[in-house]
Scaffold this motif. Sequence first.
Motif, PDB file in Angstrom:
ATOM      1  N   GLU A  87       0.818  -1.220   0.000  1.00 48.54           N
ATOM      2  CA  GLU A  87       0.000   0.000   0.000  1.00 48.54           C
ATOM      3  C   GLU A  87       0.851   1.269   0.000  1.00 48.54           C
ATOM      4  N   TYR A  88       1.979   1.241   0.695  1.00 43.97           N
ATOM      5  CA  TYR A  88       2.779   2.454   0.852  1.00 43.97           C
ATOM      6  C   TYR A  88       3.927   2.590  -0.132  1.00 43.97           C
ATOM      7  N   VAL A  89       4.401   1.512  -0.707  1.00 38.69           N
ATOM      8  CA  VAL A  89       5.561   1.594  -1.599  1.00 38.69           C
ATOM      9  C   VAL A  89       5.176   1.517  -3.072  1.00 38.69           C
ATOM     10  N   VAL A  90       4.309   0.593  -3.429  1.00 37.95           N
ATOM     11  CA  VAL A  90       4.027   0.347  -4.849  1.00 37.95           C
ATOM     12  C   VAL A  90       3.402   1.559  -5.556  1.00 37.95           C
ATOM     13  N   PRO A  91       2.405   2.251  -4.993  1.00 40.16           N
ATOM     14  CA  PRO A  91       1.860   3.418  -5.713  1.00 40.16           C
ATOM     15  C   PRO A  91       2.908   4.504  -5.981  1.00 40.16           C
ATOM     16  N   THR A  92       3.792   4.731  -5.012  1.00 44.89           N
ATOM     17  CA  THR A  92       4.853   5.729  -5.200  1.00 44.89           C
ATOM     18  C   THR A  92       5.823   5.272  -6.277  1.00 44.89           C
ATOM     19  N   ARG A  98       6.263   6.233 -13.942  1.00 48.61           N
ATOM     20  CA  ARG A  98       5.477   6.947 -14.965  1.00 48.61           C
ATOM     21  C   ARG A  98       6.092   8.298 -15.306  1.00 48.61           C
ATOM     22  N   GLN A  99       6.866   8.856 -14.387  1.00 46.89           N
ATOM     23  CA  GLN A  99       7.510  10.151 -14.622  1.00 46.89           C
ATOM     24  C   GLN A  99       8.841  10.004 -15.352  1.00 46.89           C
ATOM     25  N   MET A 100       9.159   8.812 -15.781  1.00 49.34           N
ATOM     26  CA  MET A 100      10.424   8.537 -16.467  1.00 49.34           C
ATOM     27  C   MET A 100      10.186   8.016 -17.887  1.00 49.34           C
ATOM     28  N   PRO A 101       9.390   8.715 -18.706  1.00 52.22           N
ATOM     29  CA  PRO A 101       9.015   8.159 -20.015  1.00 52.22           C
ATOM     30  C   PRO A 101      10.185   7.958 -20.977  1.00 52.22           C
ATOM     31  N   LYS A 102      11.295   8.660 -20.786  1.00 55.85           N
ATOM     32  CA  LYS A 102      12.452   8.457 -21.669  1.00 55.85           C
ATOM     33  C   LYS A 102      13.209   7.182 -21.330  1.00 55.85           C
ATOM     34  N   SER A 103      13.134   6.757 -20.079  1.00 61.16           N
ATOM     35  CA  SER A 103      13.866   5.580 -19.633  1.00 61.16           C
ATOM     36  C   SER A 103      12.992   4.346 -19.487  1.00 61.16           C
ATOM     37  N   ALA A 108       6.021  -1.513 -19.594  1.00 59.57           N
ATOM     38  CA  ALA A 108       6.808  -2.251 -18.605  1.00 59.57           C
ATOM     39  C   ALA A 108       6.365  -1.944 -17.170  1.00 59.57           C
ATOM     40  N   ILE A 109       5.645  -0.868 -16.973  1.00 62.48           N
ATOM     41  CA  ILE A 109       5.282  -0.452 -15.616  1.00 62.48           C
ATOM     42  C   ILE A 109       4.383  -1.466 -14.906  1.00 62.48           C
ATOM     43  N   PRO A 110       3.345  -2.017 -15.543  1.00 63.99           N
ATOM     44  CA  PRO A 110       2.546  -3.026 -14.826  1.00 63.99           C
ATOM     45  C   PRO A 110       3.364  -4.240 -14.391  1.00 63.99           C
ATOM     46  N   THR A 111       4.327  -4.635 -15.215  1.00 66.72           N
ATOM     47  CA  THR A 111       5.180  -5.764 -14.844  1.00 66.72           C
ATOM     48  C   THR A 111       6.022  -5.416 -13.624  1.00 66.72           C
ATOM     49  N   MET A 112       6.548  -4.186 -13.571  1.00 65.66           N
ATOM     50  CA  MET A 112       7.358  -3.777 -12.426  1.00 65.66           C
ATOM     51  C   MET A 112       6.491  -3.690 -11.167  1.00 65.66           C
ATOM     52  N   GLU A 144      15.948  -1.953 -13.823  1.00 66.59           N
ATOM     53  CA  GLU A 144      17.021  -1.174 -13.193  1.00 66.59           C
ATOM     54  C   GLU A 144      16.440   0.030 -12.447  1.00 66.59           C
ATOM     55  N   ALA A 145      15.500   0.716 -13.072  1.00 69.50           N
ATOM     56  CA  ALA A 145      14.874   1.877 -12.430  1.00 69.50           C
ATOM     57  C   ALA A 145      14.122   1.465 -11.165  1.00 69.50           C
ATOM     58  N   THR A 146      13.477   0.316 -11.193  1.00 65.68           N
ATOM     59  CA  THR A 146      12.751  -0.175 -10.021  1.00 65.68           C
ATOM     60  C   THR A 146      13.707  -0.406  -8.857  1.00 65.68           C
ATOM     61  N   ALA A 147      14.814  -1.088  -9.112  1.00 66.37           N
ATOM     62  CA  ALA A 147      15.798  -1.326  -8.056  1.00 66.37           C
ATOM     63  C   ALA A 147      16.368   0.000  -7.542  1.00 66.37           C
ATOM     64  N   LEU A 148      16.645   0.911  -8.453  1.00 60.96           N
ATOM     65  CA  LEU A 148      17.176   2.224  -8.084  1.00 60.96           C
ATOM     66  C   LEU A 148      16.182   2.992  -7.208  1.00 60.96           C
ATOM     67  N   LEU A 149      14.928   3.014  -7.617  1.00 62.68           N
ATOM     68  CA  LEU A 149      13.907   3.746  -6.862  1.00 62.68           C
ATOM     69  C   LEU A 149      13.658   3.124  -5.487  1.00 62.68           C
ATOM     70  N   LEU A 150      13.705   1.809  -5.393  1.00 60.99           N
ATOM     71  CA  LEU A 150      13.529   1.162  -4.093  1.00 60.99           C
ATOM     72  C   LEU A 150      14.700   1.487  -3.165  1.00 60.99           C
ATOM     73  N   ALA A 151      15.919   1.452  -3.704  1.00 54.88           N
ATOM     74  CA  ALA A 151      17.094   1.809  -2.894  1.00 54.88           C
ATOM     75  C   ALA A 151      16.988   3.264  -2.434  1.00 54.88           C
ATOM     76  N   GLU A 152      16.586   4.135  -3.330  1.00 56.74           N
ATOM     77  CA  GLU A 152      16.466   5.546  -2.976  1.00 56.74           C
ATOM     78  C   GLU A 152      15.364   5.757  -1.940  1.00 56.74           C
ATOM     79  N   HIS A 153      14.298   4.992  -2.031  1.00 57.70           N
ATOM     80  CA  HIS A 153      13.212   5.051  -1.040  1.00 57.70           C
ATOM     81  C   HIS A 153      13.747   4.662   0.344  1.00 57.70           C
ATOM     82  N   ILE A 154      14.543   3.620   0.392  1.00 53.30           N
ATOM     83  CA  ILE A 154      15.159   3.205   1.651  1.00 53.30           C
ATOM     84  C   ILE A 154      16.074   4.308   2.174  1.00 53.30           C
TER      85      ILE A 154
END
Length: 178
Positions: A87-92, A98-103, A108-112, A144-154
């Motif tokens: 509830e708290y991590v996935v929507p963010t 979604r704000q990274m349309p160039k990358s 791919a977003i639903p899969t992530m 890669e962006a998913t792993a990066l964003l999760l690390a940055e969230h931490i």
Amino acid sequence: MSSPCDPQYAPAGDVGAALMLIDSRLKAMYDGKPVADPEQQQLTDQLTASLGPDQARDLVDGTCTLVYMFMRWLRLAHEDHGKDVVEYVVPTLVASLRQMPKSVQPEAIPTMAGLTIAAGTGLSPSLWRQQYGEWTEAEMNALEATALLLAEHIHRLTNDRDFAVRMISEALTSSNQD
């Protein structure tokens, strides 16, 4: 009854190489360099071009292992406060992707999101994804962006720009000593 997506059945992959790539991206981001820094991209391209099929698969599996480990830490941290990690991590995460349309390509977003939910519920991201066929090229940047964003969230939660990378490095060191 155990799931076929149980992490005990998943290959760990090359967690060290995946961590190196994520750490490099985080450092560039924190240093104010553009995410698509040409020098950084050239180094990443050289690394990935040098990989054979097995090594590339190991890098993808290693990145999935990072996603799992980051989500495990986030799940435990959220549970300590009576909150649900999904509830708290996935929507963010989805909003950030979604704000990274160039990358990150939109398909791919639903899969992530599914991959992250799988990890947040204790399933292996790589085995969860494997049941839907081969990885697509569009999913590589998104992973890669998913792993990066999760690390940055931490890092934001802990107020420590090295916490996620240090946590994984320490886990790798202790597992190598065992």
